[in-house]
Design a protein around this motif. Structure first.
Motif: not given
Length: 283
Positions: A107-111, A155-159, A179-181, A272-274
């Motif tokens: 998923c993208g930045h801001g989502h 951001n490797d969002g992990s369950v 996964g934020g990218f 930068g920042s995500l």
């Protein structure tokens, strides 16, 4: 140069971020950064396009997509920081631990990063992403960085519950939209070789929960490219996510789990920042 992929007035485009403005590229070059790379568009050509363009878009008026919407391959490296391996109670590997990410998990930045309905174990992981610009097989370590186009944030969002259910981590790392990218890819010429020595941090609801440096990676960028290319052909637009430092929520007591309404921000020095917010799955 900072490159990104976004939607503006219903049109998907690739462009360069300059200050607070986006300069879109001609759609014939490609409608995402991955397409630019696959089409062989050179960095020099992109710089010329930016210099010649008079078209500017307010960066706050777009919806960001993952900078590479459909990576040919997306590799994740586990336990690549010794302090993270230690907090997880696992040995530091002597060979890279590799698992895939699939495009539906990005998923993208801001989502929103989506917390799945079936588990309350969603964790964050701040990671440096490497974007391959020139593919190849059997790439030697001393030539590996020549194959890097740039670097981004992941951001490797992990369950964790599902990650721990078997010997392979793939299911726990591939829930939809975890996964934020992005939002940008910074070209390699603007960062230290191998993105070495960059500060990397994660903040959850404004509190710093991870703080490390890419110099602490067990396997550096060049070594990862060498190792992966021993097995398979790397392609332009492939992404390698290089692991996370200590501080994950799952190993804390009590556990720190991301839940609906939380805000998570990953920052890497020079990139930068995500930002992503957390949203419960709605079915």
């Amino acid at each position: 140069m900072k490159l990104c992929t976004f939607i503006h007035e219903g049109v998907q485009q690739a462009g360069a971020l300059v200050g607070q403005e986006l300069i879109p590229f001609d759609l014939e070059l490609g409608d995402d950064v991955g397409a630019l790379l696959r089409n062989g568009v050179s960095l020099g050509h992109l710089r010329e396009a930016v210099g010649a363009s008079k078209h500017r878009i307010d960066a706050s008026m777009v919806s960001y997509l993952p900078p590479i919407v459909n990576p040919p391959s997306f590799f994740c490296i586990g336990l690549n920081y010794a302090d993270h391996a230690k907090e997880a109670g696992l040995a530091v590997p002597d060979f890279p631990t590799v698992f895939p990410r699939y495009t539906t998990s990005l998923c993208g930045h801001g989502h929103p990063i989506i917390r799945p309905q079936c588990s309350d174990s969603l964790d964050y992981e701040a990671e440096l992403a490497v974007v391959i610009g020139k593919g190849g097989r059997h790439i030697s370590r001393d030539k590996a960085l020549d194959h890097v186009f740039g670097y981004s944030i992941f951001n490797d969002g992990s369950v964790r519950e599902y990650q721990a259910r078997g010997s392979q981590w793939t299911l726990g790392k591939n829930f939809d939209s975890t996964g934020g990218f992005g939002p940008v890819i910074v070209t390699a010429d603007e960062l230290p070789p191998g993105a070495h020595g960059l500060k990397i941090e994660a903040r959850l609801n404004g509190d710093t929960v991870q703080a490390g440096t890419t110099s602490d990676m067990v396997f550096g960028v060049a070594q990862l490219i060498e190792t992966l290319s021993e097995t398979l052909t790397l392609r332009a637009g492939d992404v390698i996510v290089t692991g996370t430092p200590a501080g994950i929520g799952w190993t804390r007591n009590p556990k720190l789990i991301m839940r609906d309404g939380d805000e998570c921000e990953i920052t890497i020095e020079g990139i930068g920042s995500l930002f992503n917010f957390i949203q419960d799955e709605r079915v």
